[in-house]
Write an enzyme that holds these catalytic residues in place. Structure first.
Site, PDB file in Angstrom:
ATOM      1  N   ARG A  43      63.716  66.042   3.096  1.00  8.60           N
ATOM      2  CA  ARG A  43      63.075  65.284   3.986  1.00  8.60           C
ATOM      3  C   ARG A  43      63.619  65.014   5.370  1.00  8.60           C
ATOM      4  O   ARG A  43      63.313  63.592   6.111  1.00  8.60           O
ATOM      5  CB  ARG A  43      62.732  63.874   3.445  1.00  8.60           C
ATOM      6  CG  ARG A  43      61.729  63.873   2.102  1.00  8.60           C
ATOM      7  CD  ARG A  43      61.481  62.548   1.422  1.00  8.60           C
ATOM      8  NE  ARG A  43      60.296  62.835   0.517  1.00  8.60           N
ATOM      9  CZ  ARG A  43      60.731  62.984  -0.884  1.00  8.60           C
ATOM     10  NH1 ARG A  43      62.014  62.653  -1.162  1.00  8.60           N
ATOM     11  NH2 ARG A  43      59.647  62.893  -1.532  1.00  8.60           N
TER      12      ARG A  43
ATOM     13  N   LYS B  41      59.390  70.167  19.563  1.00  8.52           N
ATOM     14  CA  LYS B  41      58.459  70.728  18.879  1.00  8.52           C
ATOM     15  C   LYS B  41      59.163  72.009  17.632  1.00  8.52           C
ATOM     16  O   LYS B  41      59.839  72.477  18.617  1.00  8.52           O
ATOM     17  CB  LYS B  41      57.292  71.533  19.840  1.00  8.52           C
ATOM     18  CG  LYS B  41      56.472  70.575  20.359  1.00  8.52           C
ATOM     19  CD  LYS B  41      55.575  71.330  21.152  1.00  8.52           C
ATOM     20  CE  LYS B  41      54.337  70.692  21.659  1.00  8.52           C
ATOM     21  NZ  LYS B  41      53.311  71.605  22.330  1.00  8.52           N
TER      22      LYS B  41
ATOM     23  N   GLU C 121      57.607  80.772  32.086  1.00 14.61           N
ATOM     24  CA  GLU C 121      57.670  79.274  31.905  1.00 14.61           C
ATOM     25  C   GLU C 121      58.400  78.527  33.245  1.00 14.61           C
ATOM     26  O   GLU C 121      57.800  77.387  33.522  1.00 14.61           O
ATOM     27  CB  GLU C 121      58.716  79.061  30.694  1.00 14.61           C
ATOM     28  CG  GLU C 121      57.904  79.350  29.240  1.00 14.61           C
ATOM     29  CD  GLU C 121      56.667  78.536  29.060  1.00 14.61           C
ATOM     30  OE1 GLU C 121      56.495  77.392  29.602  1.00 14.61           O
ATOM     31  OE2 GLU C 121      56.308  79.155  28.105  1.00 14.61           O
TER      32      GLU C 121
ATOM     33  N   LYS D 251      60.901  69.374  32.171  1.00 15.88           N
ATOM     34  CA  LYS D 251      60.402  69.090  30.788  1.00 15.88           C
ATOM     35  C   LYS D 251      60.842  67.924  30.011  1.00 15.88           C
ATOM     36  O   LYS D 251      60.010  67.017  29.620  1.00 15.88           O
ATOM     37  CB  LYS D 251      60.963  70.169  29.875  1.00 15.88           C
ATOM     38  CG  LYS D 251      60.668  70.265  28.531  1.00 15.88           C
ATOM     39  CD  LYS D 251      59.262  70.569  28.046  1.00 15.88           C
ATOM     40  CE  LYS D 251      58.845  70.777  26.730  1.00 15.88           C
ATOM     41  NZ  LYS D 251      59.465  72.002  25.941  1.00 15.88           N
TER      42      LYS D 251
ATOM     43  N   GLU E 160      52.783  64.416  22.429  1.00 22.53           N
ATOM     44  CA  GLU E 160      51.533  65.309  23.151  1.00 22.53           C
ATOM     45  C   GLU E 160      50.227  64.648  22.934  1.00 22.53           C
ATOM     46  O   GLU E 160      49.135  65.364  22.527  1.00 22.53           O
ATOM     47  CB  GLU E 160      51.595  66.652  22.520  1.00 22.53           C
ATOM     48  CG  GLU E 160      50.919  67.673  23.603  1.00 22.53           C
ATOM     49  CD  GLU E 160      51.196  69.110  23.074  1.00 22.53           C
ATOM     50  OE1 GLU E 160      51.418  69.914  23.809  1.00 22.53           O
ATOM     51  OE2 GLU E 160      51.012  69.461  21.754  1.00 22.53           O
TER      52      GLU E 160
ATOM     53  N   ARG F  15      51.885  65.187  28.142  1.00 24.39           N
ATOM     54  CA  ARG F  15      52.670  66.497  27.751  1.00 24.39           C
ATOM     55  C   ARG F  15      51.749  67.568  27.889  1.00 24.39           C
ATOM     56  O   ARG F  15      52.305  68.900  27.723  1.00 24.39           O
ATOM     57  CB  ARG F  15      53.426  66.244  26.517  1.00 24.39           C
ATOM     58  CG  ARG F  15      54.208  67.301  25.944  1.00 24.39           C
ATOM     59  CD  ARG F  15      55.208  66.863  24.693  1.00 24.39           C
ATOM     60  NE  ARG F  15      56.024  67.957  24.432  1.00 24.39           N
ATOM     61  CZ  ARG F  15      56.936  68.035  23.528  1.00 24.39           C
ATOM     62  NH1 ARG F  15      57.172  66.798  23.087  1.00 24.39           N
ATOM     63  NH2 ARG F  15      57.587  69.040  23.151  1.00 24.39           N
TER      64      ARG F  15
ATOM     65  N   ASN G 292      50.927  72.972  28.804  1.00 22.49           N
ATOM     66  CA  ASN G 292      50.051  73.842  28.233  1.00 22.49           C
ATOM     67  C   ASN G 292      49.375  74.634  29.309  1.00 22.49           C
ATOM     68  O   ASN G 292      48.493  75.423  29.025  1.00 22.49           O
ATOM     69  CB  ASN G 292      49.201  73.287  27.073  1.00 22.49           C
ATOM     70  CG  ASN G 292      49.920  72.885  26.005  1.00 22.49           C
ATOM     71  OD1 ASN G 292      50.769  73.451  25.557  1.00 22.49           O
ATOM     72  ND2 ASN G 292      49.484  71.430  25.632  1.00 22.49           N
TER      73      ASN G 292
ATOM     74  N   HIS H 288      48.618  78.182  28.443  1.00 26.62           N
ATOM     75  CA  HIS H 288      48.837  78.586  27.084  1.00 26.62           C
ATOM     76  C   HIS H 288      47.588  78.645  26.370  1.00 26.62           C
ATOM     77  O   HIS H 288      47.804  79.312  25.190  1.00 26.62           O
ATOM     78  CB  HIS H 288      49.714  77.439  26.589  1.00 26.62           C
ATOM     79  CG  HIS H 288      51.179  77.613  26.739  1.00 26.62           C
ATOM     80  ND1 HIS H 288      51.443  77.466  28.495  1.00 26.62           N
ATOM     81  CD2 HIS H 288      52.465  77.870  26.384  1.00 26.62           C
ATOM     82  CE1 HIS H 288      53.138  77.783  28.439  1.00 26.62           C
ATOM     83  NE2 HIS H 288      53.474  77.901  27.141  1.00 26.62           N
TER      84      HIS H 288
ATOM     85  N   HIS I 277      48.081  81.703  24.434  1.00 23.68           N
ATOM     86  CA  HIS I 277      48.288  81.837  23.250  1.00 23.68           C
ATOM     87  C   HIS I 277      47.431  82.709  22.310  1.00 23.68           C
ATOM     88  O   HIS I 277      47.635  83.638  21.294  1.00 23.68           O
ATOM     89  CB  HIS I 277      48.224  80.422  22.253  1.00 23.68           C
ATOM     90  CG  HIS I 277      49.670  79.808  22.551  1.00 23.68           C
ATOM     91  ND1 HIS I 277      49.582  78.340  22.319  1.00 23.68           N
ATOM     92  CD2 HIS I 277      50.823  80.288  22.801  1.00 23.68           C
ATOM     93  CE1 HIS I 277      50.961  78.101  22.394  1.00 23.68           C
ATOM     94  NE2 HIS I 277      51.727  79.158  22.647  1.00 23.68           N
TER      95      HIS I 277
ATOM     96  N   HIS J 282      55.360  86.364  24.710  1.00 23.74           N
ATOM     97  CA  HIS J 282      55.028  85.262  24.818  1.00 23.74           C
ATOM     98  C   HIS J 282      54.808  84.770  26.535  1.00 23.74           C
ATOM     99  O   HIS J 282      53.855  84.344  27.189  1.00 23.74           O
ATOM    100  CB  HIS J 282      56.002  83.854  24.389  1.00 23.74           C
ATOM    101  CG  HIS J 282      55.637  82.647  24.886  1.00 23.74           C
ATOM    102  ND1 HIS J 282      54.463  81.795  24.089  1.00 23.74           N
ATOM    103  CD2 HIS J 282      56.119  81.729  25.859  1.00 23.74           C
ATOM    104  CE1 HIS J 282      54.421  80.631  24.505  1.00 23.74           C
ATOM    105  NE2 HIS J 282      55.251  80.672  25.752  1.00 23.74           N
TER     106      HIS J 282
END
Length: 365
Positions: A126, A148, A190, A231, A241, A245, A249, A252, A256, A268
């Protein structure tokens, strides 16, 4: 060995805030910081086979010299290993080693390692603490910051994951000395994204191309630090997000989809590069972005050695099908990050699919 600190300030009622420490050849200092903070009684480095071969023995010795009880667990390098199955195998190895809640995971590697190790740390017993030691430019300026984590499904990237903040991020630019050119380019994509959505001055730093950044240490340090500041500033405002945030993307949504549709043959950074050109083209066609700004993004992408075109044989419908399943969509609406000008992004959920299809077809060749 100078270690600079950038504070990521999250909810003050919790202990989730942490430092992003940057510098060159700071692994000795990193081990001492971990020992001083006494976050755990033992440490487990999770890495991939490539990083283990390049840096594993040295990092283990540094931790041992700092009297940190440390084990190492590795998995095969590559995006194809970023699966739930790999995560379960890692968790079983942690159990075999006797790892418990007084232990700490060290994610040593690029974005795949950081996402996977962070994901395992977030669900093992956990949740146990972890730190990020990113070894690629992409991970240093982007994926190691913000909490993330995730693994991929056949439908696309990061469909299973958590928001789980690290205890700290330690960015050692010395790792980049062994980074292949293609991986360096992934990080530049990026950095270009940050310039497009926040600070056009970063675009100026890319004008000299890859060689300038690889040979000018102080310039690279400034660019990495600036990217981290951008960032962390966005993450502080919107940790999970829900709003701002999402501008991270940019490129992306298409990127993606392209990456997955290529079977991850396109990296990527390469996929996000063509995704940014697509987003800029959509912005121009919708009368938001001036043509010269769209052209500058495309020319800079070429200057840093990344593609601004799609392979001719890539299936347009396959890309569109993956975009329709984008995990950030709202109902049937796919949200695109578009630009009004360089440094001024906005969310637009009303992009007609026919326009996206038109742009994708135009970019082939």
């Amino acid at each position: 060995m100078i270690m600079n600190r950038i504070k990521v300030n999250l909810d003050r009622k919790t202990s989730k805030s942490y430092d992003v420490c940057t510098g060159r050849a700071i692994m000795d200092r990193t081990a001492l910081v971990l020992a001083k903070n006494n976050w755990a009684s033992r440490y487990v480095i999770i890495t991939d086979s490539t990083v283990e071969e390049l840096h594993g023995r040295r990092v283990l010795k540094i931790f041992d010299d700092a009297n940190l009880k440390t084990d190492m667990v590795s998995f095969p390098a590559g995006e194809s290993a970023k699966t739930m199955e790999t995560g379960l195998r890692i968790a079983e190895k942690l159990l075999d080693l006797g790892v418990d809640r007084s232990s700490l995971v060290v994610a040593l590697g690029g974005g795949v390692v950081g996402d996977l190790a962070g994901f395992v740390a977030s669900i093992y017993m956990r949740g146990i603490p972890y730190v990020q030691i990113p070894t690629t430019l992409l991970a240093q300026v982007d994926s190691s910051i913000g909490g993330k984590t995730g693994v991929d499904l056949p439908a696309g990237k990061n469909f299973l994951g958590t928001f789980y903040q690290p205890k700290g991020v330690f960015i050692d630019l010395a790792f980049l000395e062994t980074l292949p050119a293609r991986e360096f380019g992934n990080g530049l994509a990026e950095i270009l994204k940050y310039g497009a959505i926040d600070d056009p001055e970063l675009l100026d730093a890319l004008e000299g191309g890859v060689d300038a950044l690889r040979t000018d240490g102080p310039l690279l340090e400034r660019v990495v630090a600036k990217s981290c500041h951008i960032k962390k500033g966005i993450v502080e405002i919107d940790e999970t997000e829900k709003g701002l945030r999402r501008v991270l993307n940019f490129g992306h949504t298409v990127g993606h989809a392209v990456e997955a549709e290529s079977g991850y043959r396109m990296s990527h950074g390469e996929s996000v590069a063509v995704g940014m050109v697509a987003a800029a083209s959509i912005s121009e066609k919708l009368k938001y972005l001036p043509a010269e700004d769209r052209g500058r993004i495309a020319s800079l992408i070429r200057a840093i050695g990344l593609p601004d075109r799609l392979p001719r044989d890539m299936d347009t419908e396959g890309i569109l099908s993956r975009i329709r399943k984008d995990k950030k969509k709202d109902g049937d609406t796919v949200n695109f990050v578009l630009l009004k000008k360089l440094g001024l992004p906005f969310m637009n959920g009303g992009v007609p699919e026919k326009l996206v299809q038109e742009v994708i077809e135009e970019m082939k060749g």
